[in-house]
Design a protein around this motif. Structure first.
Motif, PDB file in Angstrom:
ATOM      1  N   LEU A   1       7.007   3.044   7.360  1.00 23.52           N
ATOM      2  CA  LEU A   1       7.231   3.020   5.906  1.00 23.52           C
ATOM      3  C   LEU A   1       6.237   2.100   5.204  1.00 23.52           C
ATOM      4  O   LEU A   1       5.865   2.349   4.059  1.00 23.52           O
ATOM      5  CB  LEU A   1       8.673   2.619   5.593  1.00 23.52           C
ATOM      6  CG  LEU A   1       9.711   3.711   5.874  1.00 23.52           C
ATOM      7  CD1 LEU A   1      11.101   3.253   5.436  1.00 23.52           C
ATOM      8  CD2 LEU A   1       9.363   5.022   5.185  1.00 23.52           C
ATOM      9  N   VAL A   2       5.803   1.036   5.884  1.00 17.84           N
ATOM     10  CA  VAL A   2       4.741   0.180   5.322  1.00 17.84           C
ATOM     11  C   VAL A   2       3.504   1.051   5.092  1.00 17.84           C
ATOM     12  O   VAL A   2       2.875   1.027   4.022  1.00 17.84           O
ATOM     13  CB  VAL A   2       4.399  -0.990   6.283  1.00 17.84           C
ATOM     14  CG1 VAL A   2       3.199  -1.783   5.778  1.00 17.84           C
ATOM     15  CG2 VAL A   2       5.608  -1.903   6.480  1.00 17.84           C
ATOM     16  N   GLU A   3       3.195   1.887   6.085  1.00 18.63           N
ATOM     17  CA  GLU A   3       1.998   2.737   5.991  1.00 18.63           C
ATOM     18  C   GLU A   3       2.163   3.831   4.935  1.00 18.63           C
ATOM     19  O   GLU A   3       1.247   4.104   4.158  1.00 18.63           O
ATOM     20  CB  GLU A   3       1.690   3.353   7.362  1.00 18.63           C
ATOM     21  CG  GLU A   3       1.136   2.312   8.322  1.00 18.63           C
ATOM     22  CD  GLU A   3       1.165   2.743   9.784  1.00 18.63           C
ATOM     23  OE1 GLU A   3       1.286   3.952  10.054  1.00 18.63           O
ATOM     24  OE2 GLU A   3       1.077   1.851  10.649  1.00 18.63           O
ATOM     25  N   LEU A   4       3.349   4.450   4.877  1.00 23.78           N
ATOM     26  CA  LEU A   4       3.574   5.502   3.883  1.00 23.78           C
ATOM     27  C   LEU A   4       3.526   4.934   2.469  1.00 23.78           C
ATOM     28  O   LEU A   4       2.961   5.549   1.553  1.00 23.78           O
ATOM     29  CB  LEU A   4       4.927   6.189   4.140  1.00 23.78           C
ATOM     30  CG  LEU A   4       5.324   7.268   3.125  1.00 23.78           C
ATOM     31  CD1 LEU A   4       4.286   8.392   3.054  1.00 23.78           C
ATOM     32  CD2 LEU A   4       6.704   7.845   3.455  1.00 23.78           C
ATOM     33  N   SER A   5       4.075   3.751   2.301  1.00 26.07           N
ATOM     34  CA  SER A   5       4.057   3.104   0.993  1.00 26.07           C
ATOM     35  C   SER A   5       2.607   2.846   0.555  1.00 26.07           C
ATOM     36  O   SER A   5       2.222   3.152  -0.583  1.00 26.07           O
ATOM     37  CB  SER A   5       4.851   1.798   1.104  1.00 26.07           C
ATOM     38  OG  SER A   5       4.854   1.139  -0.113  1.00 26.07           O
TER      39      SER A   5
END
Ligand code: SAM
Length: 215
Positions: A24-28
């Motif tokens: 989710l860090v990467e998707l954000s």
């Protein structure tokens, strides 16, 4: 989108909530970098809130209306049991493709299904019942989504509706009454608050989330 709560308090609350997983860090980061509409994404604090709601309601079957790049779907899927399922509705092909890539690269690829097309048409085809529904698509259709989803909720199910404070425009005196989204959200909020079929509580997290339980 203007902030409802003080920005520093919001950041402090996020920093004192459990961290998001790496995917989710990467998707954000990808969403912020690639989409001018990135503020549509629920983000870290509301994402953790949604995951917590799925966990404490022990939801097994989740419906989401408005996938965007998949952040909220992936947040909620984290709390589903291995046999749990989340169906998420998205109209925009580009958003759906970005979300599908993120879902495929996540540990939750077997739990999430994206249904492409107008959400009202998709919902009509879904039998339910849903333990939790998250409404977060076009604001003018909130009333229609609510009426479509309500009969498909399981006993004790929970409907969560995003952006109910609409950057504070719902409470501003002299708000431009010609803004159709503000008018629609205000009408929706009034409908739910006076609906004898349900009980509800509006939570001023991020842009406002209303939690609704059929009686
Ligand atoms: C606010 S964004 C959703 C944000 C998402 N829940 C998240 O946290 O990342 C709303 C999404 O609803 C989609 N949408 C708008 N109208 C729709 C419709 N009639 N049916 C399905 N999706 C729709 C938009 O393309 C957009 O991706």
């Amino acid at each position: 989108m203007a902030d409802i709560t003080d920005r520093r308090s919001e950041r402090y609350a996020a920093e004192h909530s459990s961290p998001e997983p790496q995917h989710l860090v990467e998707l954000s980061a990808l969403t912020i970098e690639s989409s001018p509409s990135h503020r549509m994404m629920v983000g870290r604090l509301e994402g953790r809130f949604l995951k917590m709601l799925v966990a404490i309601s022990r939801a097994h079957s989740v419906l989401e209306i408005g996938t965007f790049t998949g952040y909220s779907a992936l947040s909620m899927a984290e709390a589903l049991p291995a046999t749990g399922r989340l169906v998420t509705c998205e109209l925009d092909e580009r958003h759906a493709s970005i979300a599908q890539k993120a879902i495929d690269a996540s540990p939750y690829r077997d739990r999430i299904e994206i249904r492409r097309g107008p959400a009202l048409e998709t919902i009509a085809l879904l039998p339910g019942p849903f333990d939790l529904a998250f409404i977060d698509a076009d604001k003018g259709s909130y009333g229609a989504y609510y009426e479509a989803v309500l009969p498909k909720m399981s006993s004790g199910g929970l409907i969560c509706v995003d952006n109910v404070l609409w950057s504070g425009r719902v409470v501003e005196d002299g708000t431009d009454e010609t803004d159709p989204d503000t008018t629609a959200i205000k009408a929706f909020n009034d409908l739910v608050a006076s609906d004898p079929r349900v009980e509800c509580v509006m939570v001023p997290i991020r842009d406002g989330v209303t939690l609704i339980r059929p009686r």
